[in-house]
Scaffold this motif. Structure first.
Motif, short mmCIF file in Angstrom:
data_model
loop_
_atom_site.label_atom_id
_atom_site.label_comp_id
_atom_site.label_asym_id
_atom_site.label_seq_id
_atom_site.Cartn_x
_atom_site.Cartn_y
_atom_site.Cartn_z
N ALA A 21 32.03 18.62 -55.97
CA ALA A 21 31.79 17.47 -55.44
C ALA A 21 32.06 17.24 -53.87
N ARG A 22 32.80 17.85 -53.42
CA ARG A 22 33.65 17.71 -52.05
C ARG A 22 32.61 18.44 -51.38
N VAL A 23 32.26 19.61 -51.59
CA VAL A 23 31.13 20.22 -50.87
C VAL A 23 29.72 19.50 -50.70
N LYS A 24 29.30 19.08 -51.91
CA LYS A 24 27.90 18.35 -51.69
C LYS A 24 28.27 17.15 -51.23
N LEU A 25 29.12 16.42 -51.09
CA LEU A 25 29.34 14.99 -50.38
C LEU A 25 29.93 14.93 -49.08
N LEU A 26 30.69 16.15 -48.67
CA LEU A 26 31.36 15.86 -47.42
C LEU A 26 30.81 17.13 -46.53
N ASN A 27 30.35 18.26 -46.89
CA ASN A 27 30.07 19.40 -46.05
C ASN A 27 28.82 19.07 -45.20
N ARG A 28 28.90 19.23 -43.85
CA ARG A 28 27.83 18.95 -42.83
C ARG A 28 26.73 19.86 -43.11
N HIS A 29 26.62 20.89 -43.89
CA HIS A 29 25.72 21.77 -44.21
C HIS A 29 24.95 21.27 -45.64
N ALA A 30 25.08 20.09 -46.15
CA ALA A 30 24.93 20.05 -47.41
C ALA A 30 23.40 19.87 -47.44
N ALA A 31 22.78 19.38 -46.41
CA ALA A 31 21.03 19.18 -46.49
C ALA A 31 20.45 20.52 -46.61
N THR A 32 20.97 21.58 -45.82
CA THR A 32 20.65 22.67 -46.07
C THR A 32 20.85 23.39 -47.41
N ALA A 33 21.95 23.22 -47.76
CA ALA A 33 22.30 23.89 -49.37
C ALA A 33 21.29 23.14 -50.23
N ALA A 34 21.11 22.01 -50.12
CA ALA A 34 20.07 21.23 -51.16
C ALA A 34 18.77 21.89 -51.08
N ARG A 35 18.19 22.10 -49.93
CA ARG A 35 16.96 22.79 -49.70
C ARG A 35 17.00 23.86 -50.32
N ARG A 36 17.99 24.71 -50.27
CA ARG A 36 18.09 26.31 -50.77
C ARG A 36 18.37 26.23 -52.35
N SER A 37 18.85 25.01 -52.88
CA SER A 37 18.89 24.95 -54.49
C SER A 37 17.84 24.90 -55.15
#
Length: 227
Positions: A21-37
């Motif tokens: 959850a910390r990675v999904k909520l606080l990571n600055r690269h969350a938007a990139t990770a979401a697009r790749r998911s």
């Protein structure tokens, strides 16, 4: 022992969920990770990030319920109290497994470990620790390689070390005969001009051509073949 391990699992699972959850909520690269998911093709790129964040909230909630009181079962508290060393060892082993299997944590432990190994072994100089890629680059920069390159028919097929030299073999063809080009590369220093090569007949083992570094050919005239 089995009961103790089972009792400790809510703590382990809860900690993993909170970390995720910390990675999904606080990571600055969350938007990139979401697009790749998988969320992007399922929901569309515009909805992927909000769904990614929502998933993080769900994971955080479940993780907190498992870790914070009164979430953990009474048995887990009793198992840490009765056998603290065994319980701590189990938690440590499971945490190590989670860290080792999580690619997003490689930067925290794997990359520093590789840098430390490189500093201690100095793999770019000397000894059997010299990477094959460094040897291949040294070969390709040598005069010997340029002179026999038209004869080569493969990439590196075999290599071995003998003393201060590494020998690298390529499939070759010389005057219509199947052969092997064996390059001798110094391990101690990066000296492309010192690379030697011999063309050896595959059928008889006879040396058909030998070139010693940047000097003159030490064998028969080099007849380049193109087929």
């Amino acid at each position: 022992m089995i009961d103790m391990i089972a009792a400790l699992q809510p703590l382990v699972v809860g900690a993993v969920l909170i970390w995720s959850a910390r990675v999904k909520l606080l990571n600055r690269h969350a938007a990139t990770a979401a697009r790749r998911s998988a969320l992007a093709p399922l929901l569309g790129e515009d909805r992927a990030l909000p769904a990614y964040r929502l998933l993080g909230v769900v994971e955080l909630t479940l993780g907190a319920l498992l870790v914070l009181p009164p979430g953990p079962r009474l048995e887990s508290a009793v198992a840490l109290a009765d056998r603290p060393i065994a319980g701590g060892a189990v938690l440590l082993a499971e945490a190590a497994a989670v860290v080792a299997l999580s690619p997003e944590l490689d930067a925290a432990w794997l990359l520093p470990l590789r840098r430390l190994r490189a500093r201690l072994t100095n793999p770019l100089r000397g000894g059997s620790g010299l990477p094959l890629l460094a040897t291949v680059q040294q070969v390709q920069l040598s005069d010997s390689y340029r002179r026999v390159a038209p004869l080569l028919r493969s990439d590196v097929r075999e290599h071995w070390n003998d003393g201060d030299w590494r020998f690298v073999g390529h499939a070759a063809r010389y005057q219509g005969r199947p052969a092997t080009a064996v390059f001798a590369v110094p391990l101690v220093d990066d000296e492309p001009e010192a690379v030697r090569v011999a063309i050896v007949d595959d059928a008889t083992g006879q040396t058909l051509l030998a070139l010693a570094g940047a000097g003159q050919p030490a064998g028969p005239r080099l007849d380049v073949v193109t087929a």
